[in-house]
Design a protein around this motif. Structure first.
Motif, PDB file in Angstrom:
ATOM      1  N   TRP A 159      12.570  -5.978   5.600  1.00  0.00           N
ATOM      2  CA  TRP A 159      11.378  -6.826   5.450  1.00  0.00           C
ATOM      3  C   TRP A 159      11.619  -7.884   4.376  1.00  0.00           C
ATOM      4  O   TRP A 159      11.272  -9.043   4.551  1.00  0.00           O
ATOM      5  N   TRP A 215       4.645  -1.044  -0.290  1.00  0.00           N
ATOM      6  CA  TRP A 215       3.868  -0.559   0.860  1.00  0.00           C
ATOM      7  C   TRP A 215       2.388  -0.870   0.657  1.00  0.00           C
ATOM      8  O   TRP A 215       1.693  -1.288   1.576  1.00  0.00           O
ATOM      9  N   VAL A 261       0.262  -6.420   1.727  1.00  0.00           N
ATOM     10  CA  VAL A 261      -0.640  -6.325   2.882  1.00  0.00           C
ATOM     11  C   VAL A 261      -1.650  -7.461   2.743  1.00  0.00           C
ATOM     12  O   VAL A 261      -2.245  -7.633   1.680  1.00  0.00           O
ATOM     13  N   GLY A 289      -7.632 -10.674   7.792  1.00  0.00           N
ATOM     14  CA  GLY A 289      -6.287 -10.153   7.604  1.00  0.00           C
ATOM     15  C   GLY A 289      -5.245 -11.196   7.297  1.00  0.00           C
ATOM     16  O   GLY A 289      -4.069 -10.989   7.545  1.00  0.00           O
ATOM     17  N   GLU A 327       4.756 -10.666   7.999  1.00  0.00           N
ATOM     18  CA  GLU A 327       4.049  -9.465   8.435  1.00  0.00           C
ATOM     19  C   GLU A 327       3.839  -8.538   7.241  1.00  0.00           C
ATOM     20  O   GLU A 327       4.625  -8.569   6.288  1.00  0.00           O
ATOM     21  N   SER A 328       2.814  -7.714   7.269  1.00  0.00           N
ATOM     22  CA  SER A 328       2.619  -6.749   6.184  1.00  0.00           C
ATOM     23  C   SER A 328       3.776  -5.750   6.184  1.00  0.00           C
ATOM     24  O   SER A 328       4.405  -5.508   7.213  1.00  0.00           O
ATOM     25  N   PRO A 378       3.687  -2.381   5.816  1.00  0.00           N
ATOM     26  CA  PRO A 378       3.491  -1.236   6.703  1.00  0.00           C
ATOM     27  C   PRO A 378       3.698  -1.566   8.186  1.00  0.00           C
ATOM     28  O   PRO A 378       4.357  -0.818   8.906  1.00  0.00           O
ATOM     29  N   SER A 379       3.156  -2.683   8.642  1.00  0.00           N
ATOM     30  CA  SER A 379       3.309  -3.068  10.033  1.00  0.00           C
ATOM     31  C   SER A 379       4.769  -3.285  10.386  1.00  0.00           C
ATOM     32  O   SER A 379       5.267  -2.792  11.407  1.00  0.00           O
ATOM     33  N   PHE A 380       5.470  -4.026   9.559  1.00  0.00           N
ATOM     34  CA  PHE A 380       6.888  -4.316   9.795  1.00  0.00           C
ATOM     35  C   PHE A 380       7.701  -3.021   9.842  1.00  0.00           C
ATOM     36  O   PHE A 380       8.533  -2.823  10.739  1.00  0.00           O
ATOM     37  N   LEU A 432       6.736   0.122  10.402  1.00  0.00           N
ATOM     38  CA  LEU A 432       6.446   0.989  11.548  1.00  0.00           C
ATOM     39  C   LEU A 432       7.098   0.438  12.820  1.00  0.00           C
ATOM     40  O   LEU A 432       7.631   1.209  13.625  1.00  0.00           O
ATOM     41  N   LYS A 433       7.110  -0.878  12.998  1.00  0.00           N
ATOM     42  CA  LYS A 433       7.803  -1.468  14.144  1.00  0.00           C
ATOM     43  C   LYS A 433       9.307  -1.260  14.029  1.00  0.00           C
ATOM     44  O   LYS A 433       9.984  -0.952  15.010  1.00  0.00           O
TER      45      LYS A 433
END
Length: 112
Positions: free
Chosen positions: A17, A76, A80, A86, A99-100, A102-104, A106-107
């Protein structure tokens, strides 16, 4: 079960990230002040830094101890978007498509 930020794979995704997001951010043509602070980077505490005119931080964030003095946990929670709908507070982050964390992550974990 450990949080994604606690696993070696999750931490590798957070490092990814950083690389992806800073490349995007440094490619954006933003305000004169924003552009004068390039290149943007993330320091050892997970804090955004700009060169040569800052911001710079020689110290950990004030809430670092509440995150176990852990860069990945702090990032983490910190990286965000918190603005309206958002969005990031800084327009260049939205323009860059950052991208945040957490989102990045998890993907990233879902694709590995």
């Amino acid at each position: 079960m450990p949080e994604p930020r606690e696993t070696p794979e999750g931490q590798a995704c957070i490092e990814k990230w950083i690389a992806v997001s800073m490349a995007k951010l440094n490619a954006v043509d933003g305000s004169p002040e924003f552009n004068a602070r390039k290149p943007w980077s993330i320091n050892q505490y997970g804090v955004l830094e700009g060169a040569p005119f800052g911001p710079h931080s020689a110290h950990a964030p004030d809430d670092f101890p509440q995150h176990g003095n852990n860069k990945y946990w702090w990032m983490w929670d910190a990286w965000v978007p918190t603005g309206a709908l958002g969005a990031w507070t800084y327009p260049e982050w939205n323009t860059a498509g950052i991208e945040s964390v957490p989102s990045f992550v998890l993907k990233c974990l879902g694709s590995s």
